[in-house]
Design a protein around this motif. Structure first.
Motif, mmCIF file in Angstrom:
data_model
loop_
_atom_site.group_PDB
_atom_site.id
_atom_site.type_symbol
_atom_site.label_atom_id
_atom_site.label_comp_id
_atom_site.label_asym_id
_atom_site.label_seq_id
_atom_site.Cartn_x
_atom_site.Cartn_y
_atom_site.Cartn_z
ATOM 1 N N MET A 1 -20.601 63.106 27.917
ATOM 2 C CA MET A 1 -20.562 63.274 26.457
ATOM 3 C C MET A 1 -21.907 63.783 25.972
ATOM 4 N N ASN A 2 -21.904 64.864 25.170
ATOM 5 C CA ASN A 2 -23.142 65.437 24.681
ATOM 6 C C ASN A 2 -23.792 64.529 23.638
ATOM 7 N N GLN A 3 -25.094 64.331 23.789
ATOM 8 C CA GLN A 3 -25.845 63.562 22.812
ATOM 9 C C GLN A 3 -26.145 64.444 21.595
ATOM 10 N N PRO A 4 -26.099 63.867 20.384
ATOM 11 C CA PRO A 4 -26.423 64.672 19.195
ATOM 12 C C PRO A 4 -27.861 65.147 19.242
ATOM 13 N N ASN A 5 -28.077 66.364 18.763
ATOM 14 C CA ASN A 5 -29.425 66.926 18.722
ATOM 15 C C ASN A 5 -30.263 66.132 17.724
ATOM 16 N N PRO A 6 -31.386 65.522 18.157
ATOM 17 C CA PRO A 6 -32.182 64.703 17.218
ATOM 18 C C PRO A 6 -32.783 65.497 16.078
ATOM 19 N N HIS A 7 -32.852 66.825 16.237
ATOM 20 C CA HIS A 7 -33.470 67.653 15.190
ATOM 21 C C HIS A 7 -32.458 68.527 14.452
ATOM 22 N N GLN A 8 -31.153 68.275 14.625
ATOM 23 C CA GLN A 8 -30.158 69.123 13.974
ATOM 24 C C GLN A 8 -30.297 69.086 12.452
ATOM 25 N N ALA A 9 -30.568 67.905 11.881
ATOM 26 C CA ALA A 9 -30.732 67.809 10.429
ATOM 27 C C ALA A 9 -31.961 68.591 9.965
ATOM 28 N N ILE A 10 -32.976 68.724 10.823
ATOM 29 C CA ILE A 10 -34.157 69.526 10.492
ATOM 30 C C ILE A 10 -33.783 71.003 10.462
ATOM 31 N N TYR A 11 -33.017 71.440 11.486
ATOM 32 C CA TYR A 11 -32.593 72.837 11.513
ATOM 33 C C TYR A 11 -31.715 73.158 10.303
ATOM 34 N N ASN A 12 -30.928 72.173 9.874
ATOM 35 C CA ASN A 12 -30.045 72.401 8.729
ATOM 36 C C ASN A 12 -30.813 72.599 7.423
ATOM 37 N N ILE A 13 -32.075 72.164 7.378
ATOM 38 C CA ILE A 13 -32.890 72.380 6.178
ATOM 39 C C ILE A 13 -33.021 73.872 5.904
ATOM 40 N N ALA A 14 -33.262 74.651 6.951
ATOM 41 C CA ALA A 14 -33.398 76.098 6.775
ATOM 42 C C ALA A 14 -32.100 76.703 6.254
ATOM 43 N N ALA A 15 -30.965 76.249 6.818
ATOM 44 C CA ALA A 15 -29.673 76.771 6.369
ATOM 45 C C ALA A 15 -29.398 76.379 4.928
ATOM 46 N N LEU A 16 -29.743 75.163 4.560
ATOM 47 C CA LEU A 16 -29.502 74.706 3.190
ATOM 48 C C LEU A 16 -30.389 75.461 2.197
ATOM 49 N N CYS A 17 -31.643 75.673 2.560
ATOM 50 C CA CYS A 17 -32.527 76.458 1.679
ATOM 51 C C CYS A 17 -31.961 77.856 1.461
ATOM 52 N N ALA A 18 -31.507 78.492 2.535
ATOM 53 C CA ALA A 18 -30.941 79.841 2.404
ATOM 54 C C ALA A 18 -29.704 79.834 1.517
ATOM 55 N N ALA A 19 -28.861 78.792 1.653
ATOM 56 C CA ALA A 19 -27.651 78.712 0.831
ATOM 57 C C ALA A 19 -27.984 78.557 -0.643
ATOM 58 N N HIS A 20 -29.111 77.929 -0.940
ATOM 59 C CA HIS A 20 -29.547 77.770 -2.330
ATOM 60 C C HIS A 20 -30.345 78.978 -2.828
ATOM 61 N N GLY A 21 -30.564 79.968 -1.986
ATOM 62 C CA GLY A 21 -31.325 81.144 -2.399
ATOM 63 C C GLY A 21 -32.815 81.035 -2.175
ATOM 64 N N LEU A 22 -33.275 79.991 -1.454
ATOM 65 C CA LEU A 22 -34.699 79.836 -1.148
ATOM 66 C C LEU A 22 -34.958 80.516 0.192
ATOM 67 N N THR A 23 -35.305 81.793 0.145
ATOM 68 C CA THR A 23 -35.437 82.577 1.370
ATOM 69 C C THR A 23 -36.883 82.955 1.689
ATOM 70 N N GLU A 24 -37.816 82.705 0.750
ATOM 71 C CA GLU A 24 -39.225 83.037 0.971
ATOM 72 C C GLU A 24 -39.953 81.801 1.499
ATOM 73 N N VAL A 25 -40.540 81.928 2.696
ATOM 74 C CA VAL A 25 -41.192 80.803 3.362
ATOM 75 C C VAL A 25 -42.605 81.211 3.751
ATOM 76 N N VAL A 26 -43.581 80.357 3.424
ATOM 77 C CA VAL A 26 -44.963 80.558 3.861
ATOM 78 C C VAL A 26 -45.310 79.403 4.785
ATOM 79 N N LEU A 27 -45.648 79.738 6.018
ATOM 80 C CA LEU A 27 -45.825 78.745 7.073
ATOM 81 C C LEU A 27 -47.229 78.805 7.638
ATOM 82 N N SER A 28 -47.819 77.645 7.856
ATOM 83 C CA SER A 28 -49.110 77.553 8.543
ATOM 84 C C SER A 28 -48.872 76.925 9.904
ATOM 85 N N PRO A 29 -49.374 77.543 10.976
ATOM 86 C CA PRO A 29 -49.029 77.100 12.335
ATOM 87 C C PRO A 29 -49.490 75.682 12.635
ATOM 88 N N GLY A 30 -48.740 75.011 13.500
ATOM 89 C CA GLY A 30 -49.059 73.668 13.961
ATOM 90 C C GLY A 30 -47.994 73.218 14.937
#
Length: 585
Positions: A1-30
């Protein structure tokens, strides 16, 4: 049985932002923010820019949000990285610019345990965000995943809701931080929040009590900072119909209204009490955010109106800037002005006959004073040698005739003297004006202009700045994105010249060392480091020769550095103040 991805909800943040029209991202490396970095960089609808310096990154994000009028997403790693966002977050809060701030964090059990890059990040920005959320640490349980989705929807909606502003989400992340396979995006649940405008019942009730035309023709309308001139046509019709007097600071973007008052900083410096009393309004109407004019603030505090109405959409705090507030109306500004515009005509239909009226005595008094101030400036500059003031006049002239239309230009004014020059001297009507007047700090003026230029590549973006603000924010250029549409005009008097004109510090023997921040830098090395065209000038003749080239359509952006003398500028200002006092007293 596959274990749920512990970071799937984090990845979904990007999808949710895009769905709301928040497509401009400024990122500082780390490293700690790696799941967020991978999610946003791999999502097909997001535009990610990398800016290493978090302070500059946040101000660049602020500039993008100013231009796009939707929240910019900021992403950084844990520890002091998030603290470096603070100046831009505070500026965005007071300027009501939407940001979604995502700070990666260590898990809560490691806080205060001397673990690396670990500080107390919950509520990091205190009262300078609309709200601060903490993302669930473990999102593998379905309820926790639902909570994460609900929380992010709420955060995004709150950033966009009136008044817009920054919202912080702190995201604790456990290792492993890097996926072994592909980043997958699930279909996300989008919750939209819309608020219907309030009714105009208040206005209907007030209109029944008494005709408003007499009150409106003795009204002063002060336009605070607003991003665009979209209200100008409505304000023009309102002024024509009601005979109200419109005052706009440079940052109000309403100077294109015929007969609007633009030189109040000059004539309100008068000490003639009879003259000042003649300008007192019966009604003050305000909307927008901050104003620059200290003279206007002091005048209205000393000569308060009988009533002060502030127009503000929906809920939120209201500042009593002049100490005169009597009514807060939570209505759409445009709808309210249109309603009031109809009051004189509705009164004419009543039993009281109201003939077509000339300008009111109040309006005539303000117009006469404004015209006198304009004539004063014209005559004054003809008799004075080069200074920052005459250089600004030359810049204003070239803004009008530098190729692209005024609608395709955006003028960014740095704190502290640059924005004051513009407000006293005025700028060409029709040029969009931006300035970080939410907190009025110098720390991100350049980065904000860079962000705006990145977001609007077809628009010519001009930054007028002083040397202290410019060199303080030099990391605004430390990124890999060209800005050929950005023109930086640097007034370099090798110190914080404003302290030479402020009573208090200018009288102190420590002025040079401890207040003025004397420095000998030029922009030459910075321009070489960041491959920017460099135009140094040290005389009016060289400036007038350089301006057409610098602002020409074939130009590649860069920095026009004008060498000036702080003591000459201060001497000019002293003579200017003395002349104003004599002319308007």
């Amino acid at each position: 049985m596959n274990q749920p991805n512990p970071h799937q909800a984090i990845y979904n943040i990007a999808a949710l932002c895009a769905a709301h029209g928040l497509t401009e991202v400024v990122l500082s490396p780390g490293s700690r923010c790696a799941p967020l970095t991978l999610a946003f960089s791999r999502h097909p609808q997001t535009n990610v820019r990398v800016v290493p310096d978090e302070r500059a990154a946040a101000f660049i994000g602020l500039g993008i949000a100013q231009a796009r009028r939707v929240p910019t997403v900021l992403v950084c790693t844990s520890g002091t990285a998030g603290l470096n966002y603070a100046p831009a977050v505070a500026e965005a809060f007071y300027q009501q610019v939407p940001l979604l701030i995502l700070t990666a964090d260590r898990p809560p059990e490691w806080i205060d345990q001397l673990d690396g890059q670990t500080i107390r990040q919950n509520g990091l920005y205190g009262p300078h965000v609309k709200c601060s959320y903490t993302f669930p640490t473990d999102t593998t349980h379905p309820d926790a995943k639902w909570h994460a989705n609900r929380l992010m929807n709420e955060a995004i909606n709150l950033a966009k809701a009136y008044p817009p502003g920054p919202v912080h989400v702190n995201i604790p992340l456990r290792e492993p931080l890097y996926p072994t396979g592909e980043v997958e995006f699930e279909e996300v649940r989008v919750i939209r929040d819309s608020i219907e405008p309030l009714s105009t019942v208040w206005w209907e009730e007030m209109g029944e009590k008494e005709p408003l035309y007499e009150l409106l023709e003795n009204a002063l309308v002060v336009v605070g900072q607003q991003q665009s001139a979209s209200l100008s046509p409505i304000l023009q019709d309102f002024a024509t119909a009601t005979k109200a007097t419109i005052i706009s600071d440079t940052i109000g973007n309403a100077s294109d209204i015929a007969s609007s008052i633009t030189h109040q900083d000059i004539f309100l410096s008068s000490t003639n009490t009879e003259f000042l009393e003649s300008l007192r309004p019966r009604l003050l109407i305000t909307f927008g955010k901050s104003i620059i004019s200290k003279a206007l603030k002091q005048y209205l505090r000393k000569y308060p109106p009988a009533q002060h109405w502030h127009l503000q959409e929906h809920s939120g705090p209201t500042a009593d800037v002049f100490g005169t507030l009597t009514h807060i109306f939570r209505v759409g500004v445009a709808d309210c002005l249109r309603y009031l515009e109809g009051m004189p005509s509705s009164s004419r239909k009543s039993k009281v006959s109201i003939p077509t009226r000339p300008p009111s005595p109040l309006g005539q008094a303000w117009q006469t004073a404004d015209q006198k101030a304009k004539s004063f400036l014209t005559n004054w500059f003809e008799s004075f040698p080069q200074s920052n003031w005459t250089e600004f006049q030359a810049l204003s002239s070239v803004l009008v005739g530098s190729g692209s239309s005024l609608a395709e230009k955006s003028l960014h004014l740095a704190n502290s003297m640059a924005v004051r020059y513009a407000n006293i001297l005025g700028i060409p009507a029709g040029v969009e004006v931006c300035a970080n007047r939410g907190t009025s700090g110098i720390d991100g003026c350049t980065s904000t202009a860079v962000g705006y230029a990145l977001a609007e590549p077809e628009k010519q973006v001009v930054l007028l700045t002083g040397d202290v603000a410019f060199f303080y924010d030099r990391n605004a250029f430390w990124h890999n994105y060209p800005t050929p549409n950005l023109r930086v005009v640097l007034l370099n008097n090798h110190g914080g010249g404003i302290f030479r004109i402020i009573d208090g510090p200018r009288q102190q023997p420590e002025l040079d060392e401890f207040f003025e921040t004397r420095q000998q830098l030029t922009a030459e090395n910075l321009c070489r480091d960041f491959h920017l065209p460099y135009f140094p000038v040290d005389s009016m003749a060289k400036l007038e020769a350089a301006l057409p080239v610098f602002f020409g359509p074939e130009g590649a952006g860069g920095v026009l550095e004008i060498q000036t003398d702080s003591k000459v500028n201060a001497a000019f200002f002293e003579q200017y103040r003395a002349a104003v006092k004599q002319a308007f007293s």
